[in-house]
Design a protein around this motif. Structure first.
Motif, PDB file in Angstrom:
ATOM      1  N   GLU A 137       0.815  -1.205   0.000  1.00  0.00           N
ATOM      2  CA  GLU A 137       0.000   0.000   0.000  1.00  0.00           C
ATOM      3  C   GLU A 137       0.854   1.264   0.000  1.00  0.00           C
ATOM      4  OE1 GLU A 137      -2.232   0.668   3.678  1.00  0.00           O
ATOM      5  OE2 GLU A 137      -1.225  -1.073   4.534  1.00  0.00           O
TER       6      GLU A 137
ATOM      7  N   ALA B  95      -4.302   0.410  -2.142  1.00  0.00           N
ATOM      8  CA  ALA B  95      -3.797  -0.889  -1.711  1.00  0.00           C
ATOM      9  C   ALA B  95      -3.772  -1.819  -2.915  1.00  0.00           C
ATOM     10  CB  ALA B  95      -4.672  -1.472  -0.601  1.00  0.00           C
TER      11      ALA B  95
ATOM     12  N   ASP C   6      -7.424   0.519  10.289  1.00  0.00           N
ATOM     13  CA  ASP C   6      -7.271   0.546   8.832  1.00  0.00           C
ATOM     14  C   ASP C   6      -8.442  -0.175   8.179  1.00  0.00           C
ATOM     15  OD1 ASP C   6      -4.516   1.727   8.721  1.00  0.00           O
ATOM     16  OD2 ASP C   6      -4.036  -0.106   9.807  1.00  0.00           O
ATOM     17  N   HIS C   7      -8.934   0.394   7.086  1.00  0.00           N
ATOM     18  CA  HIS C   7     -10.049  -0.199   6.348  1.00  0.00           C
ATOM     19  C   HIS C   7      -9.644  -0.389   4.897  1.00  0.00           C
ATOM     20  CE1 HIS C   7     -14.147  -1.041   5.030  1.00  0.00           C
ATOM     21  NE2 HIS C   7     -13.963  -0.165   4.067  1.00  0.00           N
ATOM     22  N   TYR C   8      -9.944  -1.582   4.362  1.00  0.00           N
ATOM     23  CA  TYR C   8      -9.670  -1.913   2.964  1.00  0.00           C
ATOM     24  C   TYR C   8     -10.993  -2.292   2.312  1.00  0.00           C
ATOM     25  CZ  TYR C   8      -4.969  -2.045   4.833  1.00  0.00           C
ATOM     26  OH  TYR C   8      -3.805  -1.709   5.469  1.00  0.00           O
TER      27      TYR C   8
ATOM     28  N   ASN D 163       0.212   5.404   0.974  1.00  0.00           N
ATOM     29  CA  ASN D 163      -0.757   6.254   1.659  1.00  0.00           C
ATOM     30  C   ASN D 163      -0.227   7.666   1.864  1.00  0.00           C
ATOM     31  OD1 ASN D 163      -2.767   4.129   2.332  1.00  0.00           O
ATOM     32  ND2 ASN D 163      -1.074   3.306   3.539  1.00  0.00           N
TER      33      ASN D 163
ATOM     34  N   THR E 227      -7.952   2.328   0.486  1.00  0.00           N
ATOM     35  CA  THR E 227      -7.736   2.120   1.908  1.00  0.00           C
ATOM     36  C   THR E 227      -7.796   3.460   2.632  1.00  0.00           C
ATOM     37  OG1 THR E 227      -6.196   1.304   3.599  1.00  0.00           O
ATOM     38  CG2 THR E 227      -5.223   2.189   1.595  1.00  0.00           C
TER      39      THR E 227
ATOM     40  N   ASN F  30     -14.084  -7.119   2.378  1.00  0.00           N
ATOM     41  CA  ASN F  30     -13.742  -5.890   3.067  1.00  0.00           C
ATOM     42  C   ASN F  30     -12.988  -6.288   4.340  1.00  0.00           C
ATOM     43  OD1 ASN F  30     -15.356  -4.293   1.232  1.00  0.00           O
ATOM     44  ND2 ASN F  30     -17.143  -5.019   2.359  1.00  0.00           N
TER      45      ASN F  30
END
Length: 587
Positions: free
Chosen positions: A103, A125, A169-171, A105, A149, A188
């Protein structure tokens, strides 16, 4: 996989060797490297067109390594790798899914004190997803995707070279996973992690004071968030979910957005009204997929507790008017709509960037949405659900804003014995029975705590929590109820005199009982066992011995899956997340 192991090993090696060379500046000032581990939660589903299954398990840990560069005190860029753990679906064959990602960011930082800094991140990501088919023709298939993400976190600078980070963290929308029987899936992932960061010499910097302003006035705001739905749908035109029709579980996360208008009455009270679109959720264990669209208008009362001149904690409660629309994927895409009313509860924090701009992060919960009773026009029900939203918002204060200074507390002493009591919201995620019924649900929880604080950093506490009840996804309306006793060590890091975040970890003794409906006869099955727990929280002192306490606890592997055909030991097995808020008393 070899490259990912190399990055993780290199990150850990740098962190480890730096301990033996604490006096040497191993990295340039603005570079840093970090590594950590965490707890994952997967959602999503997979389908071969004729049947589909929801993804329910999150039975492993996440590992991550990363490196970054601070452009200035407020912005940074990071690159890294994360192994997200493993999940499985809710059929008897247990297809398993794993995911990992490289990833990139961008981070926006907000200094809270000389040691604490909050941040938000957004990036791309590059995900590798795997599905291992547990069916009659087992095999493994791999997919690659580029996905969004986002994340939030809190950094604590322990000294000039080390920082501790707590992160969420969210994907979003990983897949398209292809199984051996032409199955496809979408994943998810949400991960809560604890990380250690090594950086070049970084002096502690005080936060500049705000200019003059008023503690009252109008403001407007808006933002993005991640909405998580938990609910049930019954494909029927009779009444409710209690007949022979099977239930379909609504388990999905989607991006949400909102806008609002507010009035700050004083430093401690505000009123808000706004609009929120929570997105379109997929019902993964119904083929073809049904979807649920959810929008709402809300009116809230917001309470504020100042921590520093710029940083404050929030609590809110209000009413919502919602519109919930279900689209039937196997019924000619017939749409069923219900308009209704419910309430909302929320917690959050805000940071005053300057006198006119502030940032807010919030967790909001919306229960009792929709219904599984047939609609008045004889159409099928839209389903019932609860939704939680974690969001980040930007606020513009029309009049320059400045809260009152935080009053000092006389004779403050946090050492010694304390007690606490909290009410909260639990979320079950697991399976039950030889048929692997999806065991899920949210319910109210309550907790009692007895602890001892040795000094401002270290403590120990014993707790008892009743986590409420889950439900499964068959038509028997079965329920599981878990209670847990725990003994944990706590580690506290005071941010200010009043506000003290903490982490904890310990051992548990649990009991799970399940009300079964076996061939029409209600039975009660029980099981006991031991395990572990981990959590994060914070205390806010209202006086020298009394205050508020909020905590998140993770309680994995409660119950058992032993036995077949609902034998005596078959209580089901679930991971439970519990978020709670209450009061504490220091003696």
């Amino acid at each position: 996989m070899k490259k990912s192991r190399l990055l993780l090993s290199a990150s850990l090696l740098v962190l480890a060797t730096s301990t033996a060379h604490a006096d040497e500046n191993l990295l340039p000032k603005d570079f840093y490297v970090g590594a950590g581990f965490g707890i994952p939660k997967f959602s999503g589903g997979e389908s071969d067109g004729a049947s589909s299954d929801a993804i329910i398990g999150s039975n492993s840990v996440t590992f991550k390594g990363f490196m970054g560069y601070n452009i200035n005190p407020h912005f940074a860029v990071e690159a890294g790798y994360i192994s997200m753990g493993k999940a499985h679906d809710d059929d008897t064959l247990h297809d398993t899914m794993t995911a990992s990602a490289w990833e990139l960011n961008a981070l926006g930082r907000v200094p809270l004190t000389s040691r604490f800094t909050s941040y938000g991140k957004i990036g791309a990501a590059f995900v590798k997803s795997k599905l291992e088919d547990g069916g009659g023709d087992p095999g493994m298939s791999t997919a690659h995707s580029t996905d969004l993400t986002v994340g939030l976190g809190l950094d604590y600078q322990a000294n000039e070279n080390f920082t501790i980070r707590a992160a969420w963290d969210h994907y979003e929308g990983m897949g398209d996973i292809k199984g051996t029987s032409d199955a496809t899936g979408t994943l998810n992932n949400d991960s809560v992690s604890l990380n250690l960061i090594l950086h070049g010499d970084r002096p502690f910097e005080e936060v500049a004071p705000l200019g003059q302003g008023s503690d009252s006035g109008f403001y407007v705001g808006g933002g993005l968030g991640v909405a998580d739905i938990d609910g049930r749908i019954c494909d029927q035109t009779t009444s409710g979910c209690e007949d022979a029709s099977a239930e379909n579980e609504a388990q999905d996360t989607e991006m949400a957005y909102q806008g609002f208008l507010g009035y700050q009455y004083n430093s401690y009270l505000a009123f808000e009204a706004g609009y929120r679109d929570l997105g379109q959720f997929n019902i993964y264990n119904d083929a073809p997929f049904d979807t649920i669209d959810l929008t709402m208008w809300n009116a809230d009362v917001v309470g504020t507790l100042p921590v520093t001149e710029r940083f404050a904690l929030l609590g809110k409660a209000g009413a919502v008017k919602y519109k919930m629309t279900r689209t039937d994927g196997d019924g000619g895409f017939q749409r069923y709509t219900k308009n209704g009313y419910s309430y909302s509860l929320g917690l959050g924090a805000s940071y005053q960037v300057n006198n006119n701009i502030s940032l807010r992060t919030n967790y909001d919960f919306y229960p009792d949405l929709g219904s599984n009773d047939e609609l008045s026009n004889g159409l099928e029900p839209v389903g019932d659900a609860s939704v939680s939203v974690l969001g980040l918002n930007l606020i513009y204060h029309i009049n320059p804003m400045r809260r009152d200074d935080v009053a000092p507390i006389q004779n403050m002493d946090n050492d010694g014995i304390y007690v606490a009591a909290t009410l909260g919201l639990s979320e079950y995620n697991g399976t039950e029975g030889a048929s692997s019924d999806y065991d899920t649900g949210r319910d109210l929880s309550y907790q009692a705590v007895l602890g001892y604080q040795f000094n401002e950093t270290y403590g120990v506490e014993a707790a008892y929590v009743n986590l409420g009840k889950s439900h499964d996804d068959d038509n028997s309306n079965e329920r599981a109820e878990a209670t847990v006793a725990s003994l944990s060590a706590t580690y506290s890091i005071p941010m200010t005199e009043r506000f003290v975040p903490f982490a904890k970890a310990g051992l548990t003794a649990w009991q799970v009982k399940r009300e079964q409906d076996d061939a029409g006869a209600n039975t009660l099955e029980r099981d006991k066992g031991t395990g572990w727990t981990a959590g994060l929280g914070a205390k806010y002192a209202l006086s020298d011995s009394f205050g508020l306490r909020a905590n998140w606890d993770f309680l994995p592997n409660l119950g058992r899956l032993d036995g077949v055909n609902q034998s005596d030991n078959d209580t089901g097995k679930a991971d439970v997340h519990n978020i709670s808020l209450g009061l504490y008393k220091q003696f």
